[in-house]
Write a protein that holds these residues in place. Structure first.
Motif, PDB file in Angstrom:
ATOM      1  N   THR A 235      -2.233  13.212 -21.577  1.00  0.00           N
ATOM      2  CA  THR A 235      -3.227  13.561 -21.338  1.00  0.00           C
ATOM      3  C   THR A 235      -4.114  12.786 -20.453  1.00  0.00           C
ATOM      4  O   THR A 235      -5.383  12.768 -20.486  1.00  0.00           O
ATOM      5  CB  THR A 235      -3.996  13.480 -23.098  1.00  0.00           C
ATOM      6  OG1 THR A 235      -3.711  12.145 -23.473  1.00  0.00           O
ATOM      7  CG2 THR A 235      -3.279  14.637 -23.855  1.00  0.00           C
ATOM      8  N   SER A 236      -3.666  11.624 -20.184  1.00  0.00           N
ATOM      9  CA  SER A 236      -4.239  10.829 -19.292  1.00  0.00           C
ATOM     10  C   SER A 236      -3.194   9.642 -18.690  1.00  0.00           C
ATOM     11  O   SER A 236      -2.218   9.624 -19.090  1.00  0.00           O
ATOM     12  CB  SER A 236      -5.444   9.725 -20.022  1.00  0.00           C
ATOM     13  OG  SER A 236      -4.713   8.993 -21.076  1.00  0.00           O
ATOM     14  N   ILE A 237      -3.825   8.839 -17.781  1.00  0.00           N
ATOM     15  CA  ILE A 237      -2.695   7.841 -17.265  1.00  0.00           C
ATOM     16  C   ILE A 237      -2.229   6.824 -18.276  1.00  0.00           C
ATOM     17  O   ILE A 237      -1.074   6.644 -18.356  1.00  0.00           O
ATOM     18  CB  ILE A 237      -3.530   7.127 -16.291  1.00  0.00           C
ATOM     19  CG1 ILE A 237      -3.828   7.954 -15.031  1.00  0.00           C
ATOM     20  CG2 ILE A 237      -2.432   5.854 -15.642  1.00  0.00           C
ATOM     21  CD1 ILE A 237      -4.566   7.299 -13.996  1.00  0.00           C
ATOM     22  N   ALA A 238      -3.112   6.488 -19.190  1.00  0.00           N
ATOM     23  CA  ALA A 238      -2.844   5.385 -20.091  1.00  0.00           C
ATOM     24  C   ALA A 238      -1.616   6.165 -21.270  1.00  0.00           C
ATOM     25  O   ALA A 238      -0.855   5.678 -21.796  1.00  0.00           O
ATOM     26  CB  ALA A 238      -3.879   5.201 -21.240  1.00  0.00           C
TER      27      ALA A 238
ATOM     28  N   ASP B 191       1.724   6.269 -19.677  1.00  0.00           N
ATOM     29  CA  ASP B 191       2.203   4.960 -19.714  1.00  0.00           C
ATOM     30  C   ASP B 191       2.834   4.503 -20.957  1.00  0.00           C
ATOM     31  O   ASP B 191       3.951   3.871 -21.003  1.00  0.00           O
ATOM     32  CB  ASP B 191       1.243   3.772 -19.162  1.00  0.00           C
ATOM     33  CG  ASP B 191       1.684   2.767 -19.000  1.00  0.00           C
ATOM     34  OD1 ASP B 191       2.487   2.276 -18.109  1.00  0.00           O
ATOM     35  OD2 ASP B 191       1.282   1.639 -19.792  1.00  0.00           O
ATOM     36  N   SER B 192       2.525   5.186 -21.995  1.00  0.00           N
ATOM     37  CA  SER B 192       3.138   5.050 -23.237  1.00  0.00           C
ATOM     38  C   SER B 192       3.926   6.040 -23.850  1.00  0.00           C
ATOM     39  O   SER B 192       4.333   5.989 -24.924  1.00  0.00           O
ATOM     40  CB  SER B 192       1.886   4.863 -24.382  1.00  0.00           C
ATOM     41  OG  SER B 192       1.139   5.929 -24.663  1.00  0.00           O
ATOM     42  N   THR B 193       4.036   7.091 -23.188  1.00  0.00           N
ATOM     43  CA  THR B 193       4.806   8.270 -23.605  1.00  0.00           C
ATOM     44  C   THR B 193       6.126   8.334 -22.677  1.00  0.00           C
ATOM     45  O   THR B 193       5.918   9.006 -21.447  1.00  0.00           O
ATOM     46  CB  THR B 193       4.203   9.247 -23.724  1.00  0.00           C
ATOM     47  OG1 THR B 193       2.975   9.155 -24.669  1.00  0.00           O
ATOM     48  CG2 THR B 193       4.888  10.528 -24.428  1.00  0.00           C
ATOM     49  N   ALA B 194       7.180   8.044 -22.989  1.00  0.00           N
ATOM     50  CA  ALA B 194       8.337   8.242 -22.431  1.00  0.00           C
ATOM     51  C   ALA B 194       8.726   9.659 -22.009  1.00  0.00           C
ATOM     52  O   ALA B 194       8.383  10.730 -23.220  1.00  0.00           O
ATOM     53  CB  ALA B 194       9.662   7.690 -22.851  1.00  0.00           C
ATOM     54  N   GLY B 195       9.215  10.192 -21.065  1.00  0.00           N
ATOM     55  CA  GLY B 195       9.255  11.515 -20.737  1.00  0.00           C
ATOM     56  C   GLY B 195       8.177  12.651 -20.418  1.00  0.00           C
ATOM     57  O   GLY B 195       8.111  13.750 -20.905  1.00  0.00           O
ATOM     58  N   SER B 196       6.977  11.702 -19.914  1.00  0.00           N
ATOM     59  CA  SER B 196       5.764  12.492 -19.737  1.00  0.00           C
ATOM     60  C   SER B 196       5.469  12.247 -18.206  1.00  0.00           C
ATOM     61  O   SER B 196       5.934  11.476 -17.484  1.00  0.00           O
ATOM     62  CB  SER B 196       4.633  12.013 -20.670  1.00  0.00           C
ATOM     63  OG  SER B 196       4.382  10.646 -20.087  1.00  0.00           O
ATOM     64  N   TYR B 197       4.578  13.227 -17.784  1.00  0.00           N
ATOM     65  CA  TYR B 197       3.779  12.922 -16.577  1.00  0.00           C
ATOM     66  C   TYR B 197       2.407  13.299 -16.413  1.00  0.00           C
ATOM     67  O   TYR B 197       1.929  13.743 -17.410  1.00  0.00           O
ATOM     68  CB  TYR B 197       4.422  13.683 -15.737  1.00  0.00           C
ATOM     69  CG  TYR B 197       3.932  15.384 -15.640  1.00  0.00           C
ATOM     70  CD1 TYR B 197       3.182  15.926 -14.825  1.00  0.00           C
ATOM     71  CD2 TYR B 197       4.387  16.097 -16.928  1.00  0.00           C
ATOM     72  CE1 TYR B 197       2.629  17.229 -15.081  1.00  0.00           C
ATOM     73  CE2 TYR B 197       4.102  17.377 -16.928  1.00  0.00           C
ATOM     74  CZ  TYR B 197       3.165  18.162 -16.008  1.00  0.00           C
ATOM     75  OH  TYR B 197       2.687  19.176 -16.412  1.00  0.00           O
TER      76      TYR B 197
ATOM     77  N   TYR C 214       1.661  10.807 -11.802  1.00  0.00           N
ATOM     78  CA  TYR C 214       2.369   9.568 -12.611  1.00  0.00           C
ATOM     79  C   TYR C 214       3.450   9.997 -13.509  1.00  0.00           C
ATOM     80  O   TYR C 214       3.386  11.098 -13.974  1.00  0.00           O
ATOM     81  CB  TYR C 214       1.082   8.959 -13.507  1.00  0.00           C
ATOM     82  CG  TYR C 214      -0.094   8.494 -12.627  1.00  0.00           C
ATOM     83  CD1 TYR C 214      -0.027   7.218 -12.404  1.00  0.00           C
ATOM     84  CD2 TYR C 214      -0.992   9.536 -12.487  1.00  0.00           C
ATOM     85  CE1 TYR C 214      -1.223   6.723 -11.672  1.00  0.00           C
ATOM     86  CE2 TYR C 214      -2.096   8.910 -11.741  1.00  0.00           C
ATOM     87  CZ  TYR C 214      -2.348   7.560 -11.262  1.00  0.00           C
ATOM     88  OH  TYR C 214      -3.284   6.996 -10.534  1.00  0.00           O
ATOM     89  N   VAL C 215       4.641   9.353 -13.395  1.00  0.00           N
ATOM     90  CA  VAL C 215       5.650   9.619 -14.084  1.00  0.00           C
ATOM     91  C   VAL C 215       6.250   8.596 -15.115  1.00  0.00           C
ATOM     92  O   VAL C 215       6.331   7.557 -14.511  1.00  0.00           O
ATOM     93  CB  VAL C 215       7.136  10.285 -13.497  1.00  0.00           C
ATOM     94  CG1 VAL C 215       8.172  10.587 -13.933  1.00  0.00           C
ATOM     95  CG2 VAL C 215       6.460  11.489 -12.451  1.00  0.00           C
ATOM     96  N   HIS C 216       6.489   8.738 -16.226  1.00  0.00           N
ATOM     97  CA  HIS C 216       7.359   8.005 -17.255  1.00  0.00           C
ATOM     98  C   HIS C 216       8.410   8.395 -17.462  1.00  0.00           C
ATOM     99  O   HIS C 216       8.688   9.519 -18.348  1.00  0.00           O
ATOM    100  CB  HIS C 216       6.320   7.745 -18.374  1.00  0.00           C
ATOM    101  CG  HIS C 216       6.660   6.678 -19.548  1.00  0.00           C
ATOM    102  ND1 HIS C 216       6.217   6.130 -20.429  1.00  0.00           N
ATOM    103  CD2 HIS C 216       8.148   6.208 -19.551  1.00  0.00           C
ATOM    104  CE1 HIS C 216       6.728   4.914 -21.041  1.00  0.00           C
ATOM    105  NE2 HIS C 216       7.742   5.138 -20.364  1.00  0.00           N
ATOM    106  N   PRO C 217       9.553   8.141 -17.154  1.00  0.00           N
ATOM    107  CA  PRO C 217      11.091   8.671 -17.328  1.00  0.00           C
ATOM    108  C   PRO C 217      11.323   8.570 -18.739  1.00  0.00           C
ATOM    109  O   PRO C 217      10.785   8.086 -19.710  1.00  0.00           O
ATOM    110  CB  PRO C 217      12.054   8.036 -16.447  1.00  0.00           C
ATOM    111  CG  PRO C 217      11.036   7.271 -15.412  1.00  0.00           C
ATOM    112  CD  PRO C 217       9.801   6.916 -15.968  1.00  0.00           C
TER     113      PRO C 217
END
Length: 359
Positions: free
Chosen positions: A24-27, A30-36, A49-52
């Motif tokens: 839902t946001s950059i933050a 940043d706190s959720t693995a498997g998200s973009y 932005y990608v959080h593997p």
């Protein structure tokens, strides 16, 4: 870079070929693995932005990261009478899906993979045969894998034959097949013949049609959905509906001015809050006819508020698994006719409840 257009767009992102979940946001990303999280769904140039999944560094972890950036896999919206066969299209950015097909066209023997809002988008007069639409993700929204739509000149009805809509992913939710129009137009008919809708919220439906014919179709429903959505006059011949979810319906009645005739349907919805045939938001057709069907549900097999409507049932086998009536109808001025039906209520009340009176 994204391909730009006046149509709505939605960016999806993938890690090693699998969907990432939209944050839902950059933050939040940043706190959720498997998200973009994309800075925009429409800009020619965006920041993604990608959080593997495993929290690794995407610049050096050796995994493949991809995103949707072209509107369609194949766009044949403007021409009429196109013939498209043997094509696999995937990962569309645009609302109109992997295949965007114009009027009076034929799309056969093809596949649409990993879509967004829609997978296959066709106009009036078209035929879609032996096409598979597999997996789609549109965030928290509900999309439609196969959609028929037109808003100007209606060239004819739309036929789907032997097609499969299947959602194998556990994020988001999709409907299988649906048609509608704009500008108060009406399709003369919509036909679903030997189609399958698997792991979807709704199986088959259509607004703004003279008649919707469903022949030998299969729906496996998840969530509080329905196998067949009656929002225009509909005839259902054969086929089956399965669901293990709560508040699901085999046939969902959702239009006060439509009629539905059901022949030989096999419905199995064992959850105690599910109905084999029920209504949505207090809406009901003017006529419900059910013949030679096998209807098993956890709740009341038929749950109808049918003031001023007619309900006719013959030759059916009906069972409620949770001690509820096989017909629970409310409203006045209705005609209910039941003949040669077999009904089984597991240790419960009288099989009928009409306007609050048990029989």
């Amino acid at each position: 870079a994204l391909e730009t257009s006046s149509i709505a767009t939605w960016v999806n992102a993938f890690e090693d070929g699998s969907y990432l979940v939209r944050a839902t946001s950059i933050a939040d990303c940043d706190s959720t693995a498997g998200s973009y999280y994309p800075s925009s769904d429409t800009g020619a140039s965006i920041t993604l932005y990608v959080h593997p999944v495993n929290g690794t560094n995407p610049a050096s972890d050796g995994h493949t990261y991809e995103y949707t950036h072209r509107l369609n896999g194949l766009n044949a919206d403007s021409p009429t009478g196109s013939l498209i066969s043997g094509i696999t299209a995937k990962r569309p950015l645009g609302q109109t899906g992997a295949f965007d097909v114009g009027r009076n066209s034929t799309l056969v023997n093809s596949s649409a993979l990993q879509s967004g809002e829609h997978a296959v988008y066709v106009r009036s007069g078209s035929y879609v045969g032996h096409v598979t639409a597999q997996d789609a993700y549109w965030g928290s929204n509900t999309g439609i894998l196969f959609v028929g739509y037109d808003d100007s000149t209606i060239a004819g009805g739309i036929t789907f034959y032997g097609d499969t809509a299947v959602n194998n992913i556990t994020i988001g939710q999709q409907e299988g097949f649906y048609t509608h129009t704009g500008l108060s137009k009406t399709l003369p008919f919509v036909a679903y013949d030997h189609c399958r809708a698997i792991n979807v919220l709704q199986g088959f439906g259509g607004d703004n049609a003279g008649i919707v014919n469903a022949d030998n179709d299969t729906a496996i429903v998840t969530g509080a959905g329905g196998g067949f959505l009656v929002s225009a006059p509909m005839t259902i011949h054969g086929g089956s509906v399965r669901s293990q979810s709560g508040n699901a319906m085999g046939v969902k009645l959702s239009n006060n001015s439509a009629a539905v005739a059901i022949y030989g349907l096999d419905a199995y919805l064992p959850d105690s809050s599910s109905n084999a045939i029920g209504q949505y938001a207090g809406l009901h057709p003017v006529s419900v006819q059910i013949y030679d069907s096998t209807l098993l549900s956890g709740g009341a097999t038929l749950s109808l508020s049918c003031a001023g409507a007619s309900v006719m049932m013959s030759g059916n086998t009906m069972q409620s698994l949770s001690a509820q009536q096989y017909l629970r109808a409310s409203g006045t001025g209705s005609l209910v006719v039941s003949d040669l039906n077999e009904y089984y209520v597991s240790g419960g009340p009288a099989p009928f409840s009409l306007a609050g009176t048990a029989y």
